[in-house]
Write an enzyme that holds these catalytic residues in place. Structure first.
Site, short mmCIF file in Angstrom:
data_model
loop_
_atom_site.label_atom_id
_atom_site.label_comp_id
_atom_site.label_asym_id
_atom_site.label_seq_id
_atom_site.Cartn_x
_atom_site.Cartn_y
_atom_site.Cartn_z
CB THR A 1 4.13 1.28 -3.83
OG1 THR A 1 3.02 0.44 -4.20
CG2 THR A 1 4.83 0.67 -2.64
N GLY A 2 1.96 3.70 -4.99
CA GLY A 2 1.57 4.49 -6.16
C GLY A 2 0.93 3.69 -7.28
CE LYS A 3 -1.32 -1.51 -5.15
NZ LYS A 3 -0.62 -0.99 -3.97
CB THR A 4 -4.48 4.35 -7.37
OG1 THR A 4 -4.94 3.17 -6.70
CG2 THR A 4 -5.67 5.08 -7.95
N PRO B 1 0.83 -1.21 0.00
CG PRO B 1 -0.75 -1.57 1.66
CD PRO B 1 0.55 -2.08 1.16
CG ASP C 1 13.77 -1.56 22.86
OD1 ASP C 1 13.45 -0.97 21.81
OD2 ASP C 1 14.09 -0.98 23.91
CG HIS D 1 18.47 1.36 22.60
ND1 HIS D 1 18.35 0.01 22.38
CD2 HIS D 1 17.37 1.73 23.31
CE1 HIS D 1 17.23 -0.42 22.93
NE2 HIS D 1 16.61 0.61 23.50
CG HIS E 1 15.87 2.12 27.74
ND1 HIS E 1 15.45 0.87 28.15
CD2 HIS E 1 15.52 2.22 26.43
CE1 HIS E 1 14.88 0.25 27.13
NE2 HIS E 1 14.90 1.05 26.07
CD GLU E 2 15.53 5.69 24.43
OE1 GLU E 2 16.07 5.35 23.35
OE2 GLU E 2 14.43 5.25 24.81
#
Length: 727
Positions: free
Chosen positions: A268-271, A266, A563, A489, A485-486
């Site tokens: 991606t530009g089909k229509t 959905p 996470d 990461h 915590h951040e």
């Protein structure tokens, strides 16, 4: 093309006339039926309480002076005759009834049988009016002076007589109510259909197609407005060229493709691509959704399919576009009943695609993001000859898409669309359009006339994390916990190979449920191909937050739930589908479901095998978590410095984090969005080198090599090693 443009108003006019004629026919039919029923009921009422006499008998009663009054019934063109008292009426059985008027004015006919019993009957004598009103009145007045009427009152004639209405006018008057009722019903049905309330398209229009017809350039979209889908545009350009110049293809026997199926996720530009085909083709373009074929009545969908292809063949060459064809094209199986509306619609669609002549130039385009559910008979060559994949754009495609969407946006000089394209890996065209619009809205809120790079990156963060929750208040302990915590990461990502550089760290709560987030941004475009090392590094980065909580704060929180879920999904894919576990090796334990809708996968193994698979997944997760804990412990001092600065600023960039780790002042960082990848760690893609030397095939290798001097020739025992080095 001018002829097609001129036909459109005529076709609409003819359609309106057909609808009006249907309306008239229904009204006439109902009016005739009601008129016949009314006449029949009235006649039955007269037969039950009245007696019809011959008109000659009526004239005889006039001449003999036995008529007291005559009433003209205009509605039925009859005469109601009131005899004089004493008039004797004889029925078909020979019984005689004598007319008499009671004190209350009631007219009764009395009969006395042989036993002396008196029987009374209420009757009304009538006859058909065979002469005009004036002729009958003149005849009655001429008889009033006759001897038979001596001493009697003049014959009473009703004075409120009105000339009978013309039969045509009478029919139109009876027709008007039904016409109004059906007109109102038709308008209500049309309104319900437009509002999507299950209307049936008006009387006489149940099976009509609801396709919208676009003529030349009426869609306002061309291939210039579609970027990042060069392969799809190339396939569709050939179809358009076939419509314009069929001769050069038919000269060598090529046939026009009957249909092309546009498949992709959905957004991606089909229509959009189908509308661009309409703008480029300069031929009539029919656009309809698959749900428009499905109604509450069985057989309506099949009728609309017939009507759609009938209308398309009239204006060929043309293009028919069916969006979301999976609505009616689902695979037929035993669960479908014999009268299923969707199955009948699909069967009719298959028949129409086989029936129309390809030389007429009717091409069917269809779009779906669920090709796996489509019926195999619909996908075979001869119906949909081409399957065009509209996939997520790569880096070049995203840059081109951003250029299209920023065409009418005033950009600042610092905007780098390539950097934005790198940050939006995996995004589709709809996401990029939304990102550009959000950046423009943010620039307006900030009171600027141009969109800056900061607006573009902030809009990207808005899409992935939502807006900041300015009203949220965290305690000092919570802020410290979120910060570690951040930074956990970020530190694991910074100290590992095969990871993406850190772009931003924040502990500001956002609307998507996160109390903070760490943004990683790639420095180059990568395909969907991932090595085991890269996947393990991704899992390890996800584990960095929980590892920091345990190592530094000696606790665990529910903030790591997302996470853990992300890491588990990656590890499960590695075991179930990627063959990256030692226990199962090259064994597929699951298969992908709904490829373009991110529907996950379904298990294709026994239950005991799935239980063993869970253990293999846990082994990968434990290994990644152990690595994350080691990284946190080895870099505890650097983490404390970064966390202290983060608690002060609440939001820092990756470049500022690197400056702190390297012992520099973070406030003096010139480019806060500079790369954070350590110099000793190369990007994964940079490790791939192309072979520059030409490799000859065996048949091209020279049979004899020129003689070389001993100094030039390497020793024989060294040649195998040289060969391995080249390889």
């Amino acid at each position: 093309m001018d002829q097609n443009n001129n036909k459109k108003p005529d076709q609409n006019k003819n359609s309106n006339w057909r609808g009006f004629i249907h309306l008239i026919c229904w009204a006439v039919l109902l009016a005739v039926l009601v008129s016949y029923a009314t006449t029949y009921m009235t006649s039955m009422g007269h037969q039950a309480s009245s007696v019809e006499m011959e008109y000659s008998e009526f004239l005889g009663m006039l001449d003999s002076g036995q008529v007291a009054g005559v009433d003209f019934d205009n509605s039925e063109s009859i005469l109601i005759v009131t005899p004089e008292d004493g008039y004797v009426y004889t029925n078909a059985e020979g019984m005689e009834y004598t007319k008499s008027t009671q004190e209350d004015g009631t007219v009764l006919y009395t009969h006395v049988d042989k036993e002396g019993r008196e029987l009374k009957l209420s009757l009304e004598l009538f006859t058909v009016q065979l002469q005009s009103y004036d002729a009958i009145v003149e005849h009655i007045r001429s008889l009033e002076d006759a001897p038979e009427r001596a001493g009697k009152d003049p014959i009473r004639i009703n004075q409120d007589y009105q000339p009978p209405m013309s039969p045509i006018l009478l029919f139109l008057v009876n027709l008007a109510p039904f016409f109004i009722i059906i007109l109102v019903m038709s308008l209500v049905m049309n309104w319900m259909a437009k509002k999507g309330m299950g209307g049936i398209g008006g009387i006489g229009g149940v099976g009509k197609s609801n396709a919208k017809v676009y003529m030349e350039k009426s869609t306002g979209v061309t291939f210039r407005d579609v970027a990042g889908q060069d392969e799809a545009k190339e396939s569709l350009t050939e179809i358009i060229d076939f419509l314009h110049n069929p001769g050069k293809y038919t000269e060598i026997g090529a046939k026009l493709p009957k249909g092309a199926l546009l498949v992709g996720p959905p957004g991606t530009g089909k229509t959009l691509l189908a509308k661009a085909v309409a703008g480029e083709a300069n031929v009539p373009f029919f656009s309809i959704s698959g749900s428009d074929f499905v109604e509450m009545f069985v057989g309506v969908g099949a009728s609309r399919v017939r009507d759609l292809f009938k209308e398309a063949s009239k204006v060929a060459p043309c293009i028919v576009f069916i969006d979301e064809i999976d609505t009616i094209g689902k695979s037929r199986d035993n669960r479908m009943g014999g009268n299923d509306e969707r199955e009948q619609t699909l069967n009719q669609l298959l028949a129409e695609m086989d029936g129309f002549d390809p030389t007429k130039g009717v091409i069917l385009l269809a779009a779906t993001n669920r090709p796996e559910v489509l019926d195999q008979a619909l996908l075979r060559p001869g119906r949909f000859d081409r399957r065009i994949t509209i996939d997520r754009p790569n880096l070049a495609g995203r840059i081109a898409t951003l250029e299209v969407h920023t065409r009418n946006i005033k950009l600042g000089e610092d905007v780098d669309l390539k950097k934005v394209a790198l940050a939006t890996a995996g995004c589709v065209g709809a996401d990029l359009a939304n990102l550009v619009n959000e950046a423009a809205l943010r620039a307006v809120r900030k009171g600027r006339k141009l969109v800056s790079q900061e607006d573009m990156l902030a809009a990207f963060e808005l899409v992935i994390a939502g807006t900041e929750k300015k009203g949220s208040v965290l305690t000092e302990f919570e802020k410290k916990l979120v910060a570690y915590h951040e930074v956990g990461h970020a530190m694991v990502a910074y100290k590992q190979k095969n990871t993406e550089p850190v772009q931003k760290i924040t502990i500001v709560p956002h609307t998507q449920g996160s109390l903070g987030y760490t943004l990683l941004m790639p420095e180059e475009d990568k395909t969907e191909l991932r090595t085991k090392e890269e996947l393990m590094a991704k899992i390890t980065v996800s584990m960095g937050g929980r590892a920091a909580e345990e190592v530094v704060m000696d606790t665990m929180t529910n903030g790591a739930s997302q996470d853990i879920q992300d890491a588990t999904n990656v590890a499960r894919n590695m075991v179930a589908m990627f063959g990256m576990s030692e226990e199962f090796g090259m064994m597929a334990l699951a298969s992908r479901r709904n490829q373009y809708l991110d529907g996950g996968y379904g298990m294709d193994c026994a239950q005991d095998t799935a239980a063993r698979m869970d253990k293999a997944v846990k082994v990968l997760l434990d290994e990644a978590y152990k690595t994350a804990v080691e990284v946190i412990r080895e870099n505890r001092e650097d983490m404390d410095k970064v966390v202290a600065y983060l608690l002060e600023k609440e939001t820092i960039t990756g470049a500022e984090m690197v400056a702190i780790i390297e012992g520099r002042d973070p406030s003096l960082v010139e480019n806060p969005y500079a790369s954070t990848r350590p110099a000793e760690i190369e990007a994964p893609a940079r490790k791939v080198h192309m072979i520059s030397e030409k490799i000859l095939a065996p048949e091209e290798a020279p049979e004899e090599t020129p003689e070389r001097s001993p100094e030039e020739d390497p020793p024989e025992e060294a040649s195998p090693e040289a060969g391995e080095g080249t390889t």
